[in-house]
Design a protein around this motif. Sequence first.
Motif, PDB file in Angstrom:
ATOM      1  N   LEU A   1       0.815  -1.209   0.000  1.00 14.02           N
ATOM      2  CA  LEU A   1       0.000   0.000   0.000  1.00 14.02           C
ATOM      3  C   LEU A   1       0.852   1.262   0.000  1.00 14.02           C
ATOM      4  O   LEU A   1       0.423   2.307  -0.502  1.00 14.02           O
ATOM      5  CB  LEU A   1      -0.913   0.007   1.227  1.00 14.02           C
ATOM      6  CG  LEU A   1      -2.128  -0.923   1.172  1.00 14.02           C
ATOM      7  CD1 LEU A   1      -2.787  -0.998   2.531  1.00 14.02           C
ATOM      8  CD2 LEU A   1      -3.118  -0.460   0.131  1.00 14.02           C
TER       9      LEU A   1
ATOM     10  N   GLN B   1      -6.897   0.093   2.290  1.00 16.05           N
ATOM     11  CA  GLN B   1      -6.633   1.455   2.762  1.00 16.05           C
ATOM     12  C   GLN B   1      -7.367   1.723   4.076  1.00 16.05           C
ATOM     13  O   GLN B   1      -6.842   2.368   4.983  1.00 16.05           O
ATOM     14  CB  GLN B   1      -7.106   2.491   1.724  1.00 16.05           C
ATOM     15  CG  GLN B   1      -6.270   2.544   0.463  1.00 16.05           C
ATOM     16  CD  GLN B   1      -6.841   1.700  -0.644  1.00 16.05           C
ATOM     17  OE1 GLN B   1      -7.236   0.569  -0.411  1.00 16.05           O
ATOM     18  NE2 GLN B   1      -6.877   2.226  -1.852  1.00 16.05           N
TER      19      GLN B   1
ATOM     20  N   GLY C   1      -1.970   8.923   3.575  1.00 15.51           N
ATOM     21  CA  GLY C   1      -1.631   7.566   3.139  1.00 15.51           C
ATOM     22  C   GLY C   1      -0.404   7.015   3.842  1.00 15.51           C
ATOM     23  O   GLY C   1      -0.370   5.839   4.224  1.00 15.51           O
TER      24      GLY C   1
ATOM     25  N   PHE D   1      -1.095   3.557   5.803  1.00 14.48           N
ATOM     26  CA  PHE D   1      -0.519   2.338   5.244  1.00 14.48           C
ATOM     27  C   PHE D   1       0.649   1.852   6.097  1.00 14.48           C
ATOM     28  O   PHE D   1       0.905   0.652   6.211  1.00 14.48           O
ATOM     29  CB  PHE D   1      -0.098   2.567   3.798  1.00 14.48           C
ATOM     30  CG  PHE D   1      -1.222   3.098   2.931  1.00 14.48           C
ATOM     31  CD1 PHE D   1      -2.542   2.872   3.282  1.00 14.48           C
ATOM     32  CD2 PHE D   1      -0.961   3.827   1.787  1.00 14.48           C
ATOM     33  CE1 PHE D   1      -3.582   3.353   2.503  1.00 14.48           C
ATOM     34  CE2 PHE D   1      -1.997   4.308   0.998  1.00 14.48           C
ATOM     35  CZ  PHE D   1      -3.314   4.081   1.360  1.00 14.48           C
TER      36      PHE D   1
END
Length: 500
Positions: free
Chosen positions: A154, A354, A402, A406
């Motif tokens: 990810l 996610q 993110g 992740f």
Amino acid sequence: MPNVSTKTHPVDEVLPMSRLATLGLQHVLVMYAGAIAVPLIIGRALKLPPEDVAFLISADLFACGIATLIQSLGVTQWFGIRLPVMMGVTFASVGPMVSMANISGGADGARLIFGSIIGAGIVAMLIAPLVSRLLRFFPPVVTGTIILIIGVSLMRIGINWIFGNPFGPTAPSLVDPAHAKWLEDIKTLAATSAGAVPEVPPKLGLAASIPNAAYAPLSGIAVSAVVLVLILLIARFAKGFVANISVLLGIVIGGILAAATGMMTFDKVANAAWFAPVLPFHFGMPIFDPVLIVTMTIVMLVVMIESTGMFLALGEMTGKPVTQPMLAAGLRSDGLGTLIGGIFNTFPYTSFSQNVGLVGVTGVRSRFVCVAGGLILIILGLLPKMAALVESLPTVVLGGAGLVMFGMVAATGIRILSGVDFKTSRNNLFVVAVSVGVGMIPLVAPNFKQWMPHGIHPLIDSGILLASISAVVLNVFFNGTSSASEAEVRKAAMAGDGGH
């Protein structure tokens, strides 16, 4: 102590409506970019007109919401793992669907794709109990390795959100326009020189040699950095509910900053309709091709193995052990969501990794947050103007978030592995070492499969799947199946409860 058994588990806790809506919106913003990417790719591959591509996006959001409700809320004992799961289109299906689009474009191509999806969804529901029986092959050394690779895989998405994708309009380099003009001049000269100038070889391409201003602009990096710092500051100094929505607050402030600096425009919002119904079989009755159904069923097998890793990760993060019946219900819902996707003109569904990371960041374990997220997705699917507003958010805003989310998934994998016995069972080191290496292959060398049969590309394109197979096989080889009991999986999940 007698009250412990009657106490509501955090996963089943119903939060106040205002909090559910806010936390649900946070989940939707995190998954939105990934949710609309596949309809855009497939719509363009089918060469559909813009209004049909817009319809695919609305249909996808609508079906995402329905699949999320089924998975998180649960429908009878047979469907829904009843964990905080957001459902979205799996990227594992993109390659096969683009190939189908190349066979036949337009509405006929769409009917071929949807027929294969409906068939694969039915098969997936039938085989879900068989796949769920593999749970005993997932002791902590295997689940920890898989979850670590999920997080690392990810990371590539999060990093590309910040800087831009390595291919397409945001590629790091572009072909020099002067070089392109020179090549066109040579082609013209070759065509008119009666052989004096050699003909340009077919498929001759020019190397990209000049930096692309759209890749990694400093303004975009700055916005991502601001979002990241804001999330960390809010998580560190805020309390209670505000700390739980640190990611949402970071994204909203990042969006305001992007709009103020001209990076975010609202043209699509102005042009979008207020309401548009999502009706089944928009392109006509699906076409059922047995070969294409088998192809999509293979994709669903990949999805179900990846989903097993996601569900075990959520079990670890929420402190709710994933049992074989729960896993069967969750995997069966992947199949039902895919069936619904085919009926409503959209694509195969799986749990979105996610959002697993978001559970780790916020510590909010209630599945009803994702139920709220599912309802928001349904509304967005029916209100194109609202969907266009969310779509206008630049991916750089999501990039900073993110990295946190992740990284949380990878950290969860490391936490599980920290409880594995590496001292007296040194062979566990081989399981982790080799499987992490195998799982990194598609990330580091994406073209490794170019000389392999094209039919197996969907199977080996996922680092998560490769790491899963490697970890399961190596664990059986070194440790046998006796240690890979459901009790150990339960123990690993319970061990994670102290993290919240």
